[in-house]
Design a protein around this motif. Structure first.
Motif, PDB file in Angstrom:
ATOM      1  N   ASP A 118       0.993  -2.225  -2.725  1.00  0.00           N
ATOM      2  CA  ASP A 118       1.382  -1.392  -1.586  1.00  0.00           C
ATOM      3  C   ASP A 118       0.796   0.009  -1.729  1.00  0.00           C
ATOM      4  O   ASP A 118       1.179   0.742  -2.640  1.00  0.00           O
ATOM      5  CB  ASP A 118       2.909  -1.304  -1.503  1.00  0.00           C
ATOM      6  CG  ASP A 118       3.347  -0.643  -0.211  1.00  0.00           C
ATOM      7  OD1 ASP A 118       2.543   0.115   0.369  1.00  0.00           O
ATOM      8  OD2 ASP A 118       4.487  -0.862   0.214  1.00  0.00           O
TER       9      ASP A 118
ATOM     10  N   ASP B 183       7.745  -6.415 -10.295  1.00  0.00           N
ATOM     11  CA  ASP B 183       7.853  -5.056  -9.742  1.00  0.00           C
ATOM     12  C   ASP B 183       6.508  -4.352  -9.744  1.00  0.00           C
ATOM     13  O   ASP B 183       6.136  -3.683  -8.777  1.00  0.00           O
ATOM     14  CB  ASP B 183       8.868  -4.238 -10.544  1.00  0.00           C
ATOM     15  CG  ASP B 183      10.292  -4.644 -10.216  1.00  0.00           C
ATOM     16  OD1 ASP B 183      10.466  -5.478  -9.292  1.00  0.00           O
ATOM     17  OD2 ASP B 183      11.227  -4.152 -10.871  1.00  0.00           O
TER      18      ASP B 183
ATOM     19  N   ARG C  58       4.237  -5.667  -7.040  1.00  0.00           N
ATOM     20  CA  ARG C  58       4.637  -5.152  -5.730  1.00  0.00           C
ATOM     21  C   ARG C  58       4.121  -3.729  -5.528  1.00  0.00           C
ATOM     22  O   ARG C  58       3.530  -3.398  -4.504  1.00  0.00           O
ATOM     23  CB  ARG C  58       6.159  -5.178  -5.585  1.00  0.00           C
ATOM     24  CG  ARG C  58       6.643  -4.613  -4.253  1.00  0.00           C
ATOM     25  CD  ARG C  58       8.085  -4.217  -4.329  1.00  0.00           C
ATOM     26  NE  ARG C  58       8.308  -3.284  -5.425  1.00  0.00           N
ATOM     27  CZ  ARG C  58       9.487  -3.027  -5.947  1.00  0.00           C
ATOM     28  NH1 ARG C  58      10.549  -3.634  -5.503  1.00  0.00           N
ATOM     29  NH2 ARG C  58       9.613  -2.150  -6.927  1.00  0.00           N
ATOM     30  N   ASP C  59       4.335  -2.878  -6.554  1.00  0.00           N
ATOM     31  CA  ASP C  59       3.883  -1.488  -6.453  1.00  0.00           C
ATOM     32  C   ASP C  59       2.370  -1.408  -6.308  1.00  0.00           C
ATOM     33  O   ASP C  59       1.855  -0.588  -5.565  1.00  0.00           O
ATOM     34  CB  ASP C  59       4.320  -0.699  -7.690  1.00  0.00           C
ATOM     35  CG  ASP C  59       5.822  -0.518  -7.733  1.00  0.00           C
ATOM     36  OD1 ASP C  59       6.488  -0.992  -6.787  1.00  0.00           O
ATOM     37  OD2 ASP C  59       6.328   0.071  -8.699  1.00  0.00           O
TER      38      ASP C  59
ATOM     39  N   VAL D 189       8.162 -10.429  -5.648  1.00  0.00           N
ATOM     40  CA  VAL D 189       9.345 -10.046  -6.411  1.00  0.00           C
ATOM     41  C   VAL D 189      10.315 -11.214  -6.508  1.00  0.00           C
ATOM     42  O   VAL D 189      10.867 -11.514  -7.574  1.00  0.00           O
ATOM     43  CB  VAL D 189      10.021  -8.810  -5.780  1.00  0.00           C
ATOM     44  CG1 VAL D 189      11.371  -8.553  -6.418  1.00  0.00           C
ATOM     45  CG2 VAL D 189       9.134  -7.591  -5.935  1.00  0.00           C
TER      46      VAL D 189
ATOM     47  N   PRO E 216       4.667  -8.557  -0.845  1.00  0.00           N
ATOM     48  CA  PRO E 216       5.399  -7.851  -1.903  1.00  0.00           C
ATOM     49  C   PRO E 216       6.812  -8.405  -2.117  1.00  0.00           C
ATOM     50  O   PRO E 216       7.232  -8.601  -3.262  1.00  0.00           O
ATOM     51  CB  PRO E 216       5.468  -6.406  -1.396  1.00  0.00           C
ATOM     52  CG  PRO E 216       4.327  -6.277  -0.460  1.00  0.00           C
ATOM     53  CD  PRO E 216       4.147  -7.626   0.162  1.00  0.00           C
TER      54      PRO E 216
END
Lengths: 287, 264
Positions: A273, A266, A269-270, A199, A195
């Protein structure tokens, strides 16, 4: 259902979908523009200078009568090539240095850390000037300079992250379950570093577009025969007080593209996870 | 001390980190099916000692002495050989169950990981066994819970997962590093009962590390008291409660009495 692939998760985020759609559109435009543009982007016509937008000239024309839409359209190729190649080079430099700086013997690890710190002290612009004074200004120089400049940034952040994750209890617990070093790295450390890496990479690609614009302006980038948003912005900004409508187009293209890369980073990444995913999964499980 | 002795035999274990001796000449043994408590204040070297039994001491630690499991020497084994011992012959339970679970993997995948490694199960078979293992440690709705991620579970549930992982391959020896310290008192009691039952059922040996004599008293009777990396006293929990000799032990007894008195 509580388990989704990261792609499904990404599609549930409006910002991620919009950003991905914009980038896909750019790639399509880059491909199409290499075989067809409404007008020749470099064709000048003094009799049709500074026209306002019309069906024939969607974004109007500039001071030497070039069709701004065709030029912006053709310049997507430069943007896509620079972002993609700079991204690849930055990843290679970043992952290579980060791995060397965290997974090797102590003296290699620590000398790499010093090397990273030294390289970070060199501004990207200085690397570009150095390269172009040897090789002459070209897109290759921009890509190399941005790739090294931001690759070093990625290396520093990823190296710290690999070391942090390497010291967590879950890595210790995985080893206590009998997971070998390749499995620990591949299944436990790298996915947890990803992640932060994603980014950083999206930031590097976004910045590469700005850097290309800036370096082309300074004469270290694309030659005049290559269409570039930065070069067009530079050509038009002289007349901003008289023809403010025309400078908007390359400006908007750069802004939207940089924004899209940041938003996509972003959202990715979200989406990867589970802790940042929709809380809905938890309430479903309890019900 | 015959080499064929079944169980764990630790003798003269010493650990140096950066030239400082943190564990000094520690010896103890646990026969098959028996339990031993390692008790001491924080910083007494108890966690480090049990980590080094399976070669998991930090890279800069120098470990000397002998650790034998069923007669086989573990100190000095290669990383590859140790990986085959870990999880298969020796299971480990950690203190903080949230920190000890990979946040990106589902519960089922984490319980199944040692099974895939040591028993060569396919992803599907490992998941099936993980569901059974989850049921065995008393997790509610095992089929559903194995699809969840660690952050979606309660503290007690997470530690049940930690126990399921440690016991997945039915190891003969279980090392538990303060497995109830991070839990609230009610959950503590439930987890200790679960430990008792599972270790009994499997006939496994257990080394239980804690700083809490009251917790230890529920699990085992044999105790080694550690202080500053040395074994300062050993005996039974009853014996130590009746008359502790070393000041550190007396401190631990007083602390246990105070908590018990407050609780009742």
């Amino acid at each position: 259902m509580t388990k989704h692939s990261w792609a499904q998760e990404l599609l549930r985020r409006p910002a991620g979908v919009a950003a991905a759609a914009w980038i896909v559109l750019l790639v399509v435009a880059a491909v199409v523009s290499s075989v067809w543009t409404p007008h020749d982007p470099f064709d000048t016509d003094p009799y049709s200078a500074w026209q306002t937008p019309s069906l024939n000239h969607l974004f109007g024309t500039d001071g030497i009568g070039r069709d701004i839409f065709s030029y912006v359209f053709a310049a997507t190729r430069t943007t896509v090539v620079v972002a993609a190649l700079a991204g690849v080079l930055a990843s290679l430099v970043g992952i290579g240095l980060a791995a060397l700086g965290s997974l090797t013997a102590r003296w290699v690890r620590e000398s790499t850390a010093v090397l990273i710190d030294i390289l970070i002290a060199f501004p990207t612009i200085l690397i570009a000037m150095l390269l172009s004074s040897i090789l002459g200004g070209s897109l290759g120089v921009v890509i190399t300079a941005v790739g090294i400049g931001y690759g070093v940034n990625i290396a520093r952040v990823s190296r710290g992250e690999i070391r942090r994750v390497g010291r967590t209890d879950y890595v210790l617990a995985a080893r206590a379950s009998g997971v070998g070093s390749a499995g620990v790295l591949g299944r436990h450390i790298l996915p947890n570093v990803a992640p932060v890496f994603v980014v950083q990479l999206s930031l590097a690609m976004a910045t590469s577009i700005l850097a290309e614009a800036g370096l082309s302006y300074l004469g270290y980038g694309a030659s005049a025969s290559t269409a570039s948003w930065g070069r067009l912005l530079n050509d038009l900004q002289v007349y901003i007080a008289i023809h403010p409508g025309s400078v908007v187009w390359p400006g908007a293209a750069i802004t939207l593209t940089v924004l899209a890369f940041n938003l996509l980073g972003d959202a990715l990444r979200d989406a990867t996870d589970p802790r940042l995913r929709a809380r809905r999964a938890t309430s479903e499980a309890i019900a | 001390m015959s080499p064929e002795a079944a169980g764990l035999e630790v003798s003269g274990l010493s650990i140096d980190i950066g030239g400082r001796r943190v564990v000094d000449d520690l010896s103890f043994s646990v026969a098959t099916g028996e339990r031993l408590g390692l008790i001491g204040e924080s910083g007494s070297g108890k966690s480090l000692s049990i980590l080094s039994l399976v070669g998991l001491a930090p890279a800069d630690a120098v470990v000397a002495g002998s650790v034998r499991l069923d007669g086989r020497e573990l100190v000095g084994l290669s990383e590859r050989e140790l990986a085959r011992v870990r999880g298969r012959q020796i299971g480990m339970v950690f203190q903080d169950p949230l920190a000890a679970l990979n946040p990106l993997h589902t519960i089922g995948r984490q319980i199944g990981e040692p099974l895939r490694l040591h028993e060569g199960l396919s992803r599907r078979d490992a998941l099936e066994r993980a569901v059974d293992a989850a049921a065995e440690v008393g997790l509610p709705d095992p089929a559903q819970i194995t699809r969840l991620y660690p952050h979606q579970l309660s503290g007690g549930q997470r530690q049940r997962v930690g126990i399921a992982i440690a016991l997945a391959c039915r190891p003969a020896l279980i090392l538990a590093d303060e497995p109830t310290t991070a839990l609230d008192v009610t959950t503590q009691a439930a987890i200790l009962d679960l430990f008792q039952r599972l270790v009994d059922e499997r006939g496994a040996s257990l080394v239980f590390v804690t700083h809490d004599l009251a917790v230890l008293a529920r699990i085992t009777s044999d105790v080694v008291v550690l202080s500053h990396g040395r074994a300062v006293e050993r005996g039974t929990v009853d014996g130590i409660l009746r008359g502790a000799e070393h000041p550190v032990t007396q401190g631990l007894v007083a602390a246990a009495r105070a908590t018990t008195w407050r609780a009742s």
